[in-house]
Design a protein around this motif. Structure first.
Motif, short mmCIF file in Angstrom:
data_model
loop_
_atom_site.label_atom_id
_atom_site.label_comp_id
_atom_site.label_asym_id
_atom_site.label_seq_id
_atom_site.Cartn_x
_atom_site.Cartn_y
_atom_site.Cartn_z
N PHE A 78 -8.20 -0.55 2.76
CA PHE A 78 -7.54 0.08 1.62
C PHE A 78 -8.45 1.12 0.97
O PHE A 78 -8.02 2.24 0.68
CB PHE A 78 -7.16 -1.00 0.60
N LYS A 79 -9.70 0.75 0.74
CA LYS A 79 -10.62 1.66 0.08
C LYS A 79 -10.96 2.87 0.95
O LYS A 79 -11.30 3.94 0.43
CB LYS A 79 -11.90 0.91 -0.32
N SER A 80 -10.85 2.73 2.27
CA SER A 80 -11.12 3.86 3.16
C SER A 80 -9.92 4.79 3.28
O SER A 80 -10.00 5.84 3.91
CB SER A 80 -11.52 3.35 4.55
N GLY A 81 -8.79 4.39 2.69
CA GLY A 81 -7.58 5.20 2.76
C GLY A 81 -6.63 4.82 3.88
O GLY A 81 -5.59 5.45 4.06
N ASP A 82 -6.97 3.76 4.61
CA ASP A 82 -6.11 3.31 5.70
C ASP A 82 -5.10 2.31 5.15
O ASP A 82 -5.18 1.10 5.38
CB ASP A 82 -6.96 2.67 6.80
N PHE A 83 -4.12 2.82 4.40
CA PHE A 83 -3.15 1.95 3.76
C PHE A 83 -2.28 1.22 4.78
O PHE A 83 -1.91 0.05 4.59
CB PHE A 83 -2.28 2.75 2.80
N GLU A 84 -1.94 1.91 5.85
CA GLU A 84 -1.11 1.29 6.88
C GLU A 84 -1.84 0.12 7.53
O GLU A 84 -1.26 -0.95 7.75
CB GLU A 84 -0.73 2.33 7.93
N GLY A 85 -3.11 0.31 7.82
CA GLY A 85 -3.89 -0.77 8.42
C GLY A 85 -4.05 -1.95 7.48
O GLY A 85 -3.94 -3.11 7.88
N ALA A 86 -4.29 -1.65 6.20
CA ALA A 86 -4.43 -2.73 5.22
C ALA A 86 -3.14 -3.51 5.08
O ALA A 86 -3.15 -4.75 5.01
CB ALA A 86 -4.85 -2.14 3.87
N ALA A 87 -2.02 -2.80 5.05
CA ALA A 87 -0.72 -3.48 4.93
C ALA A 87 -0.47 -4.38 6.14
O ALA A 87 0.05 -5.49 6.02
CB ALA A 87 0.40 -2.46 4.79
N ALA A 88 -0.88 -3.90 7.33
CA ALA A 88 -0.71 -4.70 8.54
C ALA A 88 -1.58 -5.96 8.48
O ALA A 88 -1.17 -7.04 8.91
CB ALA A 88 -1.06 -3.87 9.77
N THR A 89 -2.77 -5.82 7.94
CA THR A 89 -3.65 -6.98 7.81
C THR A 89 -3.05 -8.00 6.87
O THR A 89 -3.07 -9.21 7.13
CB THR A 89 -5.04 -6.54 7.30
N TYR A 90 -2.49 -7.54 5.78
CA TYR A 90 -1.86 -8.48 4.85
C TYR A 90 -0.64 -9.14 5.46
O TYR A 90 -0.36 -10.31 5.18
CB TYR A 90 -1.48 -7.77 3.56
N GLU A 91 0.06 -8.39 6.30
CA GLU A 91 1.22 -8.98 6.97
C GLU A 91 0.79 -10.16 7.83
O GLU A 91 1.45 -11.20 7.86
CB GLU A 91 1.93 -7.93 7.82
N ALA A 92 -0.35 -10.00 8.52
CA ALA A 92 -0.86 -11.11 9.32
C ALA A 92 -1.32 -12.26 8.44
O ALA A 92 -1.12 -13.43 8.76
CB ALA A 92 -2.00 -10.62 10.20
N LEU A 93 -1.92 -11.93 7.31
CA LEU A 93 -2.38 -12.98 6.40
C LEU A 93 -1.20 -13.78 5.83
O LEU A 93 -1.33 -14.97 5.55
CB LEU A 93 -3.19 -12.37 5.25
N ILE A 94 -0.08 -13.11 5.66
CA ILE A 94 1.10 -13.83 5.19
C ILE A 94 1.47 -14.93 6.19
O ILE A 94 1.90 -16.02 5.80
CB ILE A 94 2.27 -12.84 4.98
N LYS A 95 1.25 -14.64 7.47
CA LYS A 95 1.55 -15.64 8.50
C LYS A 95 0.61 -16.83 8.41
O LYS A 95 1.04 -17.99 8.58
CB LYS A 95 1.44 -14.98 9.89
N TYR A 96 -0.68 -16.57 8.12
CA TYR A 96 -1.67 -17.63 8.15
C TYR A 96 -2.05 -18.16 6.78
O TYR A 96 -2.66 -19.23 6.66
CB TYR A 96 -2.94 -17.14 8.87
#
Length: 317
Positions: A78-96
């Motif tokens: 998120f801080k690097s500006g990769d909002f799409e990547g951060a959102a994808a990471t959170y999507e995986a965290l929602i699973k786990y």
């Protein structure tokens, strides 16, 4: 920093773990810690690489350590500006980590920052569904939406929080705080006074704000001084104390409060404290120190045009 700032595809790493180094290995922990150091230093790309290396050391089973690393990784993305990547990471965290409100809240905050308020609200709704009596969550959602111009949508969450059936002293404090945020002063004052009477320490801060707004600086100062002596004192309380002393012309006392706030390990309102410090120094005629403090402020907040003009003024004194 809070790890709860943002995370990714744990599934990506699971595919690689079959050839990795084993459970909670010291290597995995060391790489996580190195990544956190890089994240705190603002070297986000290095942090992401270190977190990836740490995750490659797991054995395929997602544990609390892998979840922790991914929260940090999402923050770095998120801080690097990769909002799409951060959102994808959170999507995986929602699973786990779906029994936790945080991945929903954090992904929702990314969507909100990108102007996708519809998606943000879906995630925020899920977050409060997971943790219905987390009053601070409702407040943080409001503050996020309000800061992005979605004030009306944010107020829905504040009003929903007021509807929660909860007679606890802590609930009274939070509902008083929320009423204050909504401009419902009489209700806020009544609830906050009850919370103070029940020794909810932080209620003193918000009741003091009401007295300060009413111009009753003596009552506000008494409450804030009591609060400042507690173990729960915050930078916000010290800034408010400084503001009261400034209003009363006690500039030396004000400076002391601002500097005490700046000395805390956890600071949520750095701009307010720094600007308060500058103002107090100016009123004390200590213009060289004020200039140095304002220069420090602008290094961190270079887009403050008012502060830039003030620095030019100070440099001519």
């Amino acid at each position: 920093m809070k790890k709860k700032l943002l995370v990714i595809g744990l599934s990506i790493y699971i595919a690689a773990t079959m050839v990795a180094c084993g459970g909670h290995s010291q290597k995995e922990i060391d790489l996580r810690d190195q990544g956190v150091e890089a994240l705190d230093a603002g070297d986000y790309e290095t942090a992401i690489k270190l977190f990836d290396k740490a995750l490659s050391c797991s054995i395929g089973k997602v544990t609390d350590l892998e979840i922790d690393i991914n929260y940090y990784k999402a923050a770095a993305q998120f801080k690097s500006g990769d909002f799409e990547g951060a959102a994808a990471t959170y999507e995986a965290l929602i699973k786990y980590d779906g029994d936790n409100y945080e991945p929903y809240f954090l992904r929702g905050s990314i969507y909100a920052s990108e102007g996708e308020v519809g998606k943000a609200i879906l995630d925020y709704d899920k977050a409060v569904e997971v943790d219905k009596k987390n009053y601070l969550l409702y407040i943080e959602i409001y503050e996020n939406l309000d800061s992005l111009g979605y004030t009306d949508q944010g107020k829905v969450y504040l009003n929903n929080a007021l509807q929660i059936s909860d007679k606890s002293a802590e609930a009274g404090y939070y509902k008083g705080r929320i009423n204050y945020m909504l401009g419902q002063t009489s209700q806020a004052q009544e609830l906050l006074q009850k919370a103070v009477d029940k020794d909810i320490v932080e209620a003193r801060l918000y009741l003091a704000k009401i007295y300060q707004d009413q111009g009753d600086y003596d009552k506000a100062q008494k409450l804030l001084e009591e609060y400042a002596k507690s173990e729960d004192v915050t930078s916000e309380a010290l800034a408010t104390l400084g503001d009261i002393e400034m209003a009363n012309g006690n500039y030396e006392n004000a400076l002391g409060y601002y500097e005490a706030g700046l000395s805390l390990k956890s600071i949520d309102n750095m701009p307010d404290l720094l600007k308060g410090q500058v103002s107090a120094l100016e009123h004390l005629g200590r213009f060289t120190e004020a200039c140095d403090a304002l220069t420090q402020y602008l290094e961190s907040y270079p887009n403050d045009e008012v502060a830039k003009k003030e620095l030019i003024f100070l440099q001519t004194r």
